[in-house]
Design a protein around this motif. Structure first.
Motif, PDB file in Angstrom:
ATOM      1  N   LEU A   1       0.879  -1.152  -0.143  1.00 55.22           N
ATOM      2  CA  LEU A   1      -0.070   0.053   0.114  1.00 55.22           C
ATOM      3  C   LEU A   1       0.937   1.238  -0.088  1.00 55.22           C
ATOM      4  N   GLY A   2       2.072   1.339   0.549  1.00 57.84           N
ATOM      5  CA  GLY A   2       3.035   2.336   0.756  1.00 57.84           C
ATOM      6  C   GLY A   2       3.632   2.610  -0.794  1.00 57.84           C
ATOM      7  N   ILE A   3       3.968   1.760  -1.373  1.00 59.88           N
ATOM      8  CA  ILE A   3       4.362   1.963  -2.794  1.00 59.88           C
ATOM      9  C   ILE A   3       3.452   2.440  -3.568  1.00 59.88           C
ATOM     10  N   ILE A   4       2.053   1.829  -3.627  1.00 59.86           N
ATOM     11  CA  ILE A   4       1.030   2.650  -4.334  1.00 59.86           C
ATOM     12  C   ILE A   4       0.800   3.806  -3.958  1.00 59.86           C
ATOM     13  N   ALA A   5       0.916   4.329  -2.823  1.00 56.73           N
ATOM     14  CA  ALA A   5       0.455   5.600  -2.159  1.00 56.73           C
ATOM     15  C   ALA A   5       1.589   6.510  -2.761  1.00 56.73           C
ATOM     16  N   VAL A   6       2.810   6.035  -2.534  1.00 59.29           N
ATOM     17  CA  VAL A   6       4.066   6.970  -2.958  1.00 59.29           C
ATOM     18  C   VAL A   6       3.879   7.368  -4.586  1.00 59.29           C
ATOM     19  N   LEU A   7       3.557   6.260  -5.458  1.00 56.85           N
ATOM     20  CA  LEU A   7       3.559   6.458  -6.859  1.00 56.85           C
ATOM     21  C   LEU A   7       2.357   7.279  -7.239  1.00 56.85           C
ATOM     22  N   TYR A   8       1.181   6.998  -6.578  1.00 57.48           N
ATOM     23  CA  TYR A   8      -0.163   7.819  -6.672  1.00 57.48           C
ATOM     24  C   TYR A   8       0.267   9.206  -6.448  1.00 57.48           C
ATOM     25  N   ALA A   9       0.676   9.588  -5.220  1.00 52.78           N
ATOM     26  CA  ALA A   9       1.032  10.929  -4.958  1.00 52.78           C
ATOM     27  C   ALA A   9       2.252  11.865  -5.942  1.00 52.78           C
ATOM     28  N   LEU A  10       3.367  10.862  -6.432  1.00 51.13           N
ATOM     29  CA  LEU A  10       3.957  11.465  -7.405  1.00 51.13           C
ATOM     30  C   LEU A  10       3.435  12.040  -8.638  1.00 51.13           C
ATOM     31  N   VAL A  11       2.595  10.957  -9.159  1.00 53.92           N
ATOM     32  CA  VAL A  11       2.465  11.009 -10.579  1.00 53.92           C
ATOM     33  C   VAL A  11       0.926  11.754 -10.620  1.00 53.92           C
ATOM     34  N   VAL A  12      -0.169  11.284  -9.856  1.00 56.48           N
ATOM     35  CA  VAL A  12      -1.303  11.969 -10.165  1.00 56.48           C
ATOM     36  C   VAL A  12      -1.667  13.101  -9.071  1.00 56.48           C
ATOM     37  N   ILE A  13      -0.853  13.480  -7.913  1.00 54.34           N
ATOM     38  CA  ILE A  13      -1.082  14.763  -7.251  1.00 54.34           C
ATOM     39  C   ILE A  13      -0.049  15.625  -7.417  1.00 54.34           C
ATOM     40  N   ASP A  14       1.264  15.379  -7.479  1.00 53.06           N
ATOM     41  CA  ASP A  14       2.180  16.401  -7.652  1.00 53.06           C
ATOM     42  C   ASP A  14       2.633  16.555  -8.937  1.00 53.06           C
ATOM     43  N   LEU A  15       2.788  15.785  -9.610  1.00 49.57           N
ATOM     44  CA  LEU A  15       3.381  16.193 -11.130  1.00 49.57           C
ATOM     45  C   LEU A  15       2.260  17.082 -11.769  1.00 49.57           C
ATOM     46  N   PRO A  16       1.025  16.813 -11.843  1.00 48.87           N
ATOM     47  CA  PRO A  16       0.058  18.097 -12.451  1.00 48.87           C
ATOM     48  C   PRO A  16       0.480  19.318 -11.846  1.00 48.87           C
ATOM     49  N   ARG A  17       0.676  19.321 -10.404  1.00 50.78           N
ATOM     50  CA  ARG A  17       0.874  20.739 -10.050  1.00 50.78           C
ATOM     51  C   ARG A  17       2.172  21.549 -10.341  1.00 50.78           C
ATOM     52  N   VAL A  18       3.234  20.354 -11.077  1.00 49.42           N
ATOM     53  CA  VAL A  18       4.303  21.316 -11.521  1.00 49.42           C
ATOM     54  C   VAL A  18       3.983  21.596 -12.973  1.00 49.42           C
ATOM     55  N   TYR A  19       3.190  20.787 -13.761  1.00 49.33           N
ATOM     56  CA  TYR A  19       2.860  20.851 -15.182  1.00 49.33           C
ATOM     57  C   TYR A  19       2.053  22.198 -15.347  1.00 49.33           C
ATOM     58  N   THR A  20       1.093  22.514 -14.507  1.00 51.49           N
ATOM     59  CA  THR A  20       0.229  23.501 -14.430  1.00 51.49           C
ATOM     60  C   THR A  20       0.808  24.779 -13.714  1.00 51.49           C
ATOM     61  N   GLY A  21       2.177  24.846 -13.336  1.00 53.15           N
ATOM     62  CA  GLY A  21       2.628  26.047 -12.637  1.00 53.15           C
ATOM     63  C   GLY A  21       2.538  26.412 -11.694  1.00 53.15           C
ATOM     64  N   ILE A  22       1.699  25.585 -10.612  1.00 52.50           N
ATOM     65  CA  ILE A  22       1.238  25.628  -9.250  1.00 52.50           C
ATOM     66  C   ILE A  22       2.497  25.639  -8.318  1.00 52.50           C
ATOM     67  N   HIS A  23       3.402  24.651  -8.683  1.00 46.05           N
ATOM     68  CA  HIS A  23       4.495  24.344  -7.961  1.00 46.05           C
ATOM     69  C   HIS A  23       5.993  24.098  -8.736  1.00 46.05           C
ATOM     70  N   TYR A  24       7.064  24.537  -8.185  1.00 44.27           N
ATOM     71  CA  TYR A  24       8.306  24.201  -8.700  1.00 44.27           C
ATOM     72  C   TYR A  24       8.455  22.877  -8.332  1.00 44.27           C
ATOM     73  N   PRO A  25       9.442  21.992  -8.985  1.00 39.90           N
ATOM     74  CA  PRO A  25       9.906  20.528  -8.631  1.00 39.90           C
ATOM     75  C   PRO A  25      10.451  20.768  -7.032  1.00 39.90           C
ATOM     76  N   THR A  26      11.056  21.538  -6.732  1.00 40.41           N
ATOM     77  CA  THR A  26      11.787  21.775  -5.325  1.00 40.41           C
ATOM     78  C   THR A  26      10.871  22.049  -4.365  1.00 40.41           C
ATOM     79  N   ASP A  27       9.715  22.767  -4.774  1.00 44.22           N
ATOM     80  CA  ASP A  27       8.502  22.675  -3.762  1.00 44.22           C
ATOM     81  C   ASP A  27       8.115  21.449  -3.285  1.00 44.22           C
TER      82      ASP A  27
END
Length: 238
Positions: free
Chosen positions: A136-162
């Protein structure tokens, strides 16, 4: 602006506006309550029902995670308010960011981007899940990275270092569950509450899960309205 952030932002931004349907999909995934947080919360519920039952230590870890998730958001917001202001990529003229379709240009214009509270919260929960179930931890980490965090970089909401800073912060806070005394001090009162008033406990547990799924949006709104009445709404921004 560091070269690491610029390289990733420019690469992702090269795809912006090329396919309007794709931009819209990314924005919807980022904003929709189901995809933005409910999946990780559902994984937490699954761990509570399957991993926590009959295992006191895992139950304590999960309950610690309940409080750690709230604390992590508070810490992330406190840092955003006290550290030097960092304009979000979509508001930074120096990087010549091309706004993806369907992104509101004035979005979060007065809010500092560092660190990402989304990354802080969901990596905190993912770390807790890792402690009780590697799967479950691996699923949660991958989901957080790909589905939650990556779109926020793509749309200009955050920098990768954020995102990186928020993830490290969330991991550090969740790691407190490895300290038995600290974990027990936080979890034991909740366990006694659960034993004495199971219905009310699970009622509140669900409300917590609901708020986590939407990153405490309702709580934030009520706090903003309350501070607005007193003319202090600037305390929640920057």
């Amino acid at each position: 602006m560091n070269s690491f952030d610029l390289a990733i932002l420019h690469f992702l931004n090269s795809f912006a506006q090329s396919r309007p349907g794709f931009d819209l999909l990314v924005v919807r995934v980022m904003e929709d309550g189901l995809t933005a947080g409910a999946v990780v919360v559902a994984l937490f519920w699954a761990a509570w029902e399957t991993e926590g039952k009959g295992d006191r230590e895992k139950e304590e870890i999960l309950l610690f995670g309940l409080f750690a998730s709230i604390f992590s958001v508070l810490v992330a917001r406190a840092l955003a308010l006290t550290l030097p202001f960092r304009a979000r990529p979509l508001h930074n003229p120096e990087i010549h960011f091309h706004l993806p379709n369907a992104v509101e240009p004035s979005r979060l214009i007065d809010w500092s981007s560092f660190p990402s509270d989304h990354a802080t919260l969901f990596f905190c929960l993912a770390t807790i899940l890792w402690m009780v179930s590697r799967r479950l931890g691996i699923i949660a980490v991958l989901y957080a990275l790909v589905v939650i965090d990556l779109p926020r970089v793509y749309t200009g909401i955050h920098y990768p270092t954020d995102i990186i800073a928020g993830s490290v912060l969330g991991f550090a806070i969740a790691s407190g569950a490895r300290v038995p005394r600290l974990r027990s001090a936080i979890a034991n009162p909740a366990l006694r509450w659960k034993g004495s008033y199971p219905t009310f406990f699970h009622f509140c547990f669900f409300l917590w899960a609901f708020e986590v799924g939407e990153l405490f949006t309702t709580v934030r709104d009520f706090a903003y309205y309350a501070l607005h009445v007193w003319g202090l709404e600037s305390l929640l921004r920057r």
